[in-house]
Motif scaffolding. Structure first.
Motif, short mmCIF file in Angstrom:
data_model
loop_
_atom_site.label_atom_id
_atom_site.label_comp_id
_atom_site.label_asym_id
_atom_site.label_seq_id
_atom_site.Cartn_x
_atom_site.Cartn_y
_atom_site.Cartn_z
N GLY A 166 -19.35 12.40 -22.25
CA GLY A 166 -18.94 11.07 -22.98
C GLY A 166 -17.70 11.03 -22.99
O GLY A 166 -17.02 10.00 -23.78
N ASN A 167 -16.69 11.89 -22.35
CA ASN A 167 -15.35 11.87 -22.68
C ASN A 167 -15.01 12.47 -21.41
O ASN A 167 -15.42 12.94 -20.47
N GLY A 168 -13.36 12.50 -21.34
CA GLY A 168 -12.75 13.24 -20.37
C GLY A 168 -11.91 14.41 -20.71
O GLY A 168 -12.63 15.26 -21.47
N THR A 169 -10.80 14.94 -19.94
CA THR A 169 -10.22 15.88 -20.36
C THR A 169 -8.72 15.97 -20.43
O THR A 169 -8.17 14.90 -19.44
N THR A 170 -7.99 16.58 -21.05
CA THR A 170 -6.42 16.33 -21.05
C THR A 170 -5.88 17.62 -21.80
O THR A 170 -6.66 18.59 -22.02
N SER A 171 -4.57 17.92 -21.48
CA SER A 171 -3.94 19.05 -21.87
C SER A 171 -3.65 19.12 -23.48
O SER A 171 -3.55 18.01 -23.94
N TYR A 172 -3.87 20.04 -24.25
CA TYR A 172 -3.88 20.25 -25.82
C TYR A 172 -2.46 20.89 -26.20
O TYR A 172 -2.11 21.95 -25.93
N SER A 173 -1.67 19.95 -26.58
CA SER A 173 -0.22 20.39 -26.99
C SER A 173 -0.26 21.25 -28.33
O SER A 173 0.63 21.95 -28.34
N GLU A 174 -1.20 21.32 -29.21
CA GLU A 174 -1.39 21.96 -30.11
C GLU A 174 -1.47 23.51 -29.90
O GLU A 174 -0.84 24.29 -30.48
N ASN A 175 -2.15 23.89 -28.66
CA ASN A 175 -2.25 25.14 -28.12
C ASN A 175 -0.76 25.42 -27.33
O ASN A 175 -0.33 26.62 -27.22
N VAL A 176 -0.14 24.54 -26.94
CA VAL A 176 1.23 24.77 -26.35
C VAL A 176 2.17 25.24 -27.76
O VAL A 176 2.82 26.46 -27.30
N GLY A 177 1.93 24.63 -28.83
CA GLY A 177 2.91 25.15 -29.75
C GLY A 177 2.55 26.60 -30.37
O GLY A 177 3.43 27.30 -30.85
N ALA A 178 1.27 27.03 -30.05
CA ALA A 178 0.65 28.31 -30.62
C ALA A 178 1.35 29.21 -29.85
O ALA A 178 1.57 30.45 -30.29
#
Length: 599
Positions: A368-380
């Motif tokens: 019911g959705n798509g996908t994208t990059s997660y910036s919170e994991n970039v910060g991790a």
């Protein structure tokens, strides 16, 4: 401050191309998954309202398992064949807004009996058709809309889009994603404002008031090996401001969940459905965990053959464009924090194309959705000092495993509604603020910019609200056109972003005033012709060598052009100055990662 100490603390134990020990990959992979949990599980819980699934915990658990499974697959594709940076993939709120707008259309309004738990028979063919018909409509729209992202990525048109999009377009678009979901947050929080306030207070406590208090955390470097070190619980910039707080979201939810369980077992919360506070009980879906299968294998078309509507596709396209823009910013931030050169054009094109393919897979599987990059994991990456993409590979495998174990998704469906409401209040508020923060690039002392932003924001609130209250006002005589306008004009992020884009590109103003120069500063470097860039961004298994050696394939936008400037550098250990970030690692510029927070 001792500069030598500061420089030492900013060094990476492992850069993007290194391979840490397997146990470290698993340990840090789990940490990245925990960071993404809040955003991933929120999407199926919100969609369940538009899909008429509020009282079907088993199906909700299937949706959560499916989105975990697909997120893991998309992560592995992105790290292996996409941008090839350590960046996690997951559900996106940019597609949630147009999806909810589509489901709010008159023909998709939930029947009244589906809102009454006593009248819902979750196994009846009638109820199954109610929610699956809505899911199939979403699937088809997402799959067709994702083809546009695939085309833009692999054709190299993303660079053309970025020329016309600046802070005054991004700010209202992202802000209105959060603001448009206020009703969902209020509805869930209103079931018990005390529990919701407690959840919000706990998240605020852990992510804000305690952010300067370091806690023990497993770390690794080549001298001390695996050891315990004290780090801050939130990702912070140089001023000490929090950039990501999603582990704290999970912690706040868990404690509030526990309080609700204690209140339920001691019969403090009412047992009568009509009484206030009943929805805070933890035993309302107690049978979901026992009924959920231990092993489940999500598969494409599990809800039936997807259907396509023009209105749904057009609405999804608005979300896809927003998702592409924020992902480009994430790529640059991720490269800086993982010890990699700035991503070259062909790698960005490939990353966007693979994200489009991920959206296609998410639609086919039925998240019911798509996908994208997660910036919170970039910060991790800044906390762990491990920028290896093998850690994200471990995260992708872990999410696939969680998607296979049906009990995992079932556990999350038992979170009481007021706890979810408290989480939404924080999460959607941060998304709104993240959008506004992009105005730091533009000159907000300019009356031009104040007009563009103010009008875009207000229009994005006024027009959708009026259309929702007057659905019959759109009557062009062409049903398909009416549906398209209905979806677009009730999607706040589209209305605000549209006016921001038009006004910012037509009202006279210098690039400095508009913030375009500062906005593009992070994208100026193109290191596609250095060998160290090739080590990071070239495709695996010798594919890039074959493509670049071909007389015509090397001119394809997502293929590497081949090195023209020889270099003896090999990896981040060869010369620490070659890949040294422009600022200490672990303290990313807010402008670099704030674009995609929680999206």
């Amino acid at each position: 401050m001792d500069t030598s100490t500061e420089g030492e603390s900013s060094k990476l134990a492992y850069c993007v191309t290194d391979v840490p020990p397997w146990y470290l990959c698993i340990l840090l992979g789990i940490q990245h998954c925990l960071t993404a949990f809040g955003g991933i599980i929120a999407i199926p819980l919100i969609l369940s309202q538009g899909l008429c699934l509020q009282h079907d915990g088993i199906t909700q658990s299937h949706l959560i398992s499916t989105i975990f499974f697909v997120s893991g697959i998309c992560t592995l594709l992105q790290v292996t064949f996409g941008i090839r940076l350590p960046i996690l993939q997951g559900g996106t709120f940019t597609l949630l807004a147009p999806s909810m707008a589509m489901l709010s259309m008159p023909e998709w309004t939930c029947p009244a009996w589906t809102q009454n738990a006593s009248l819902v028979n979750t196994s009846s063919p009638e109820f199954v058709e109610v929610w699956q018909s809505r899911m199939r409509a979403l699937q088809g729209s997402i799959m067709v809309g994702s083809l546009f992202q695939v085309f833009v990525g692999f054709s190299g048109l993303i660079g053309l889009f970025m020329r016309f999009i600046g802070p005054l377009t991004i700010a209202p678009t992202i802000s209105l994603i959060g603001l448009s979901l206020f009703d969902s947050a209020g509805a869930n929080a209103g079931y018990h404002w005390g529990i919701s306030a407690m959840t919000t207070a706990l998240i605020t406590l852990f992510s804000q008031y305690l952010r300067h208090i370091p806690v023990p955390f497993p770390m690794y470097n080549k001298d001390k090996k695996l050891h315990i070190s004290r780090v801050y619980t939130t990702l912070q910039d140089q001023k000490g401001d929090s950039l990501s707080m999603y582990p704290q979201v999970l912690l706040g939810i868990t404690l509030s969940w526990l309080v609700c369980y204690i209140l339920t077992t001691n019969n403090v919360l009412p047992a009568e459905p009509e009484k206030y506070g009943y929805m805070a009980r933890t035993d309302l879906k107690g049978d979901v965990i026992s009924k959920a299968p231990w092993i489940t294998f999500p598969y494409p078309g599990q809800w039936g053959m997807p259907t396509v509507s023009l209105a749904g596709v057009v609405g999804i396209l608005a979300g896809v464009i927003s998702s592409m823009i924020e992902s480009v910013g994430d790529y640059h931030a991720c490269a800086r924090l993982s010890g990699a050169p700035p991503p070259p054009k062909h790698a960005i094109n490939r990353g966007i194309g693979i994200e489009g393919l991920g959206c296609l897979l998410a639609g086919a599987w039925g998240t019911g959705n798509g996908t994208t990059s997660y910036s919170e994991n970039v910060g991790a990456l800044g906390i762990t000092k491990v920028g290896s993409r093998m850690v994200i590979v471990a995260s992708g495998v872990l999410m696939v495993v969680m998607g296979v174990f049906g009990k995992v998704g079932a556990i999350f469906t038992t979170i009481p509604s007021p706890v979810i409401g408290g989480m939404f209040m924080v999460m959607f508020g941060v998304i709104s603020a993240a959008g506004v923060s992009n105005l730091q690039y533009a000159d907000m002392n300019s009356s031009r910019n104040l007009f563009v932003f103010g009008f875009s924001m207000f229009s994005g609130l006024v027009i959708p609200n009026w259309i929702l209250k007057n659905p019959a006002a759109i009557a062009t005589g062409v049903v398909e056109l009416d549906q398209v306008l209905q979806v677009l004009l009730t999607t706040s992020m589209f209305v605000g972003g549209f006016f921001g884009f038009i006004l910012d590109n037509t009202i006279p103003g210098s690039k400095h005033e508009r913030g375009i120069l500062a906005w593009n500063k992070a994208h100026e470097d193109d290191s596609s012709n250095t060998l160290e860039s090739g080590e990071v961004y070239n495709l695996p298994f010798g594919i890039s060598s074959y493509l670049s050696s071909s007389s015509w394939l090397r001119y394809i936008p997502f293929c590497p052009p081949g090195p023209r400037v020889p270099s003896s550098l090999r990896g981040c250990a060869a010369d620490s100055n070659a890949l040294e970030p422009k600022q200490p690692l672990g303290h990313p510029e807010p402008s670099q990662i704030i674009i995609g927070v929680a999206l």
